[in-house]
Scaffold this active site. Sequence first.
Site, PDB file in Angstrom:
ATOM      1  N   HIS A 244      -7.690  -1.679 -14.293  1.00 10.00           N
ATOM      2  CA  HIS A 244      -7.876  -2.561 -13.131  1.00 10.00           C
ATOM      3  C   HIS A 244      -6.770  -2.378 -12.101  1.00 10.00           C
ATOM      4  CE1 HIS A 244      -5.866  -6.193 -15.403  1.00 10.00           C
ATOM      5  NE2 HIS A 244      -5.134  -5.129 -15.460  1.00 10.00           N
ATOM      6  N   ASN A 245      -7.161  -2.504 -10.846  1.00  5.97           N
ATOM      7  CA  ASN A 245      -6.246  -2.449  -9.690  1.00  5.97           C
ATOM      8  C   ASN A 245      -5.758  -1.036  -9.385  1.00  5.97           C
ATOM      9  OD1 ASN A 245      -6.381  -5.279 -10.072  1.00  5.97           O
ATOM     10  ND2 ASN A 245      -4.538  -5.230 -11.317  1.00  5.97           N
TER      11      ASN A 245
END
Lengths: 371, 371, 371
Positions: A244-245
């Site tokens: 994620h990210n």
Amino acid sequence: MISSNKSQYKLAELIIGLDATIKGDPNCLISGVCPIQQSQPGHITFLTNPLYRKYLPITQASAVILTEAEAVECTTNAVISRNPYYTYAKIATFFEEQSETFAGIHTTAAIGMDCQIHPTAVIGPNVVIGCQVKIGANVIIGAGSSIADYVEIDENSQLDANVTIYHKVKIGKRTCIASGAVIGSDGFGFANQKGVWHKVPQLGSVVVGDDVDIGANTTIDRGAVENTVIENGVKLDNLIQVGHNVKIGTNTIIAGCVAIAGSTVIGKNCMIGGATCFAGHITIGDNVMITGMTAVTKSIHEPGIYSSGIVGAVPNQEFRKNNARFHRLENLMQRVKTLEIALKEFSNRSASFESTPNVGCEAGLDENAQE
Amino acid sequence: MISSNKSQYKLAELIIGLDATIKGDPNCLISGVCPIQQSQPGHITFLTNPLYRKYLPITQASAVILTEAEAVECTTNAVISRNPYYTYAKIATFFEEQSETFAGIHTTAAIGMDCQIHPTAVIGPNVVIGCQVKIGANVIIGAGSSIADYVEIDENSQLDANVTIYHKVKIGKRTCIASGAVIGSDGFGFANQKGVWHKVPQLGSVVVGDDVDIGANTTIDRGAVENTVIENGVKLDNLIQVGHNVKIGTNTIIAGCVAIAGSTVIGKNCMIGGATCFAGHITIGDNVMITGMTAVTKSIHEPGIYSSGIVGAVPNQEFRKNNARFHRLENLMQRVKTLEIALKEFSNRSASFESTPNVGCEAGLDENAQE
Amino acid sequence: MISSNKSQYKLAELIIGLDATIKGDPNCLISGVCPIQQSQPGHITFLTNPLYRKYLPITQASAVILTEAEAVECTTNAVISRNPYYTYAKIATFFEEQSETFAGIHTTAAIGMDCQIHPTAVIGPNVVIGCQVKIGANVIIGAGSSIADYVEIDENSQLDANVTIYHKVKIGKRTCIASGAVIGSDGFGFANQKGVWHKVPQLGSVVVGDDVDIGANTTIDRGAVENTVIENGVKLDNLIQVGHNVKIGTNTIIAGCVAIAGSTVIGKNCMIGGATCFAGHITIGDNVMITGMTAVTKSIHEPGIYSSGIVGAVPNQEFRKNNARFHRLENLMQRVKTLEIALKEFSNRSASFESTPNVGCEAGLDENAQE
């Protein structure tokens, strides 16, 4: 159903629009591509790897794509290009078989409410599409794929069979996603409270740019708060994990089985070898090349080639010795230091001290050492 | 629906056709298998790992499969075999539960034009099959699987649920493919032209032989020009990546999470440990064993056991020291060289030089060192 | 369809039931979450990583979740908590969008005989469910998932799209399984008889506890005789391979791309970094942390942090030197030993022997060395 293209082409037809010239017969007929060492009359082949140069004088191919320098040795028709592999890539498209697809929604597909599906799009059998999904012109969604609510897929993109796209993911134009890929699953975020892990809601999404390729069974998690971002022109091989990210910059190419932990940023035009791992929360600059199976634990700011690990398989018995020695490296270091001190003392007491070769003391040598 | 087999068998029934003999009661009734340390009366178990020998005198099992040598210590009925694990594998099939399947095409399956599907084949719910596909006798295609155009699957093969087979892939007889596997996705081939990656058409396919096992979520890419080839009897575990043009030889077995880059050739009867990675364009001979997590970067021509990497987890503090030392190995080497030269000079000036132990100079020692 | 929650909340509403206090305006309105450096008025954010402390005085957020100690520097409304990340996790749930789902079985789902499906369960489009399956209250089965015979899924669990569950697998309460995960595929067991690999029947199953998370495309094999067991509260990231007979203890958390070979047991409350590999048949105790990309080849009995490998990417030229040196470590060791012996001899002949620093002989030093 796959439709065969025209069965053969004149050599001159194949290079229309390409920055390439023919040395030989432009009317020579070409019916297929083949590796140089196995080519037969009618085949076109290419030469880019010097290891295969030995086959050039003896190839049976009707034409070879190569550089001007290599063309000197070519005894058949030559297609001269400054970038033979690129020229090959374009010529090979003439010999691709195209699956025949029919615009429209297969009767077995399940479509949610309020979707905007372009009439030229192909929605395959047993596809499931959620609500408020937008599918652009000429998009192809392969059999059994699942597209959740609010997803947007822009024109000319293609999802192969059994792809999964979670809610709100956005996919650009001309992007291809291979079977089994999962885009937008929850990022791996848990907060520990008294020994128990509590899920941290993953409120971001995934934004995939234009001209991206995503390989089979690759997974890209949605962001925790902001989005995970795959920029234009990124190429991802199979079985890659994108946490994620993460942000991956334009035209970066990543080989199979790479793992990228959360919040790491990879720049533009990078090349990442297979099975390499990235720690989380680090930044890799533009134009960085990382060789396979590297453990990248810190940010890299300068362009260049980077590596880690021990590579090169050796007989197990030898490996076991070296592996054991590695686990005693600190000990070995201490023994060398002891020797240095001992020799220094001898030197100090020696009449001929001035002529003694310098025995480094650790402080001095370590100035140049990098940890 | 799973059908239970007969609930119990006489010991003598279980070994019919196997190269095994009974020492004890051939009429002893067996109702199931169990690990040796947990067996109860009615169970048959086996002993192959010396670590478990200690349980032999105390096992409650009604029968133990073991070698003649081990049978001396056996206090219950013994099934004596030269290959107890193989004998166990065959006996255990009596206690497998079989899913009941019904020949024919499920009403929810979507079948393309001009397919040849044998009437004994089982096509599960929501399966999607393209055009001109051939499915042999007794083939089972699990729910939700997708089989593209021109695929051929020979008799007695089984695809579990949610498998994806791309166009033109050929699969042999008695081959099993677990869920989530993807066979025939495009190889990872891109030509760079002015910083942009252009897809190289992947014109080959994948040919999978007879008696092959392919694990869950494993991916096998189609060849760039020729085929990717998985020969007869190959066993692939889960989450393996097989790049384009790879060839894997007969009876080679590969554990989970292995990555094989494009155009690499692996010989017959090889055993590859988990998470090992192969560079592209290399050749591994027959009868090579490679331990887990090895980075194989060069061809291997001789049979034997090969390894690389640093294995064996140690406390992190110790690891950090050794890791730091590794990154200064070149420096350590230079310090040792300096010591050698210094000591040599001392020796030269010493009256007792002849009796000094030999201090190797690098040139001499390095002749035997391998890079 | 995703339903938006209420658009904004008073700060005091957000902390009801949490062990947190407000310093500032409890009526301040919050409409979303944001990273601290990008927050705008109306956002709530959190501070847990010291690297982000510099943004605290300048954040535009309307509220920041932090510890009492950090709150001193906070210039906006503070939510004070002893565990800010946990507090954030709970507050963020207010801003999650919920997919609207409707209890019942979608018309395109194929359901086998004798199933017990709770009326509150949601069975999505194109789901395939075998025979004698039990699905508890409020369970959600995502589109295209396949659930084989005799599976049991307890209340409030959720399977995303395209998940595959093999026969007889049991899944507890409140467990979430992401897309592409495969639970219960056959373990990788083959017996070699005269060069040919014969499948060993995999008679066990997989038992997954309560509150487990399983990531996208992760695979968990069924046991050979007994079950593979994932205990309560375990969190598994994407693309993890769990071999047959593995047991993972309560509240253990495992990052992406980890490979766990068969019959290995991992204790409770462990934390395993990404791409780490475990050999088979080993035991890891409770409260063990293992850093990423470690090769764990032996059992670990004591709590602590463990590592292996060479981490930290360096310029390739430097890496190549150190890699080459590593492959000659044994040689380097021998050279150091030779030096030690030589120096010892010098010492012995020296008048000032007593004052010579001690040059270790291998035997002595190795007593403390660990292999």
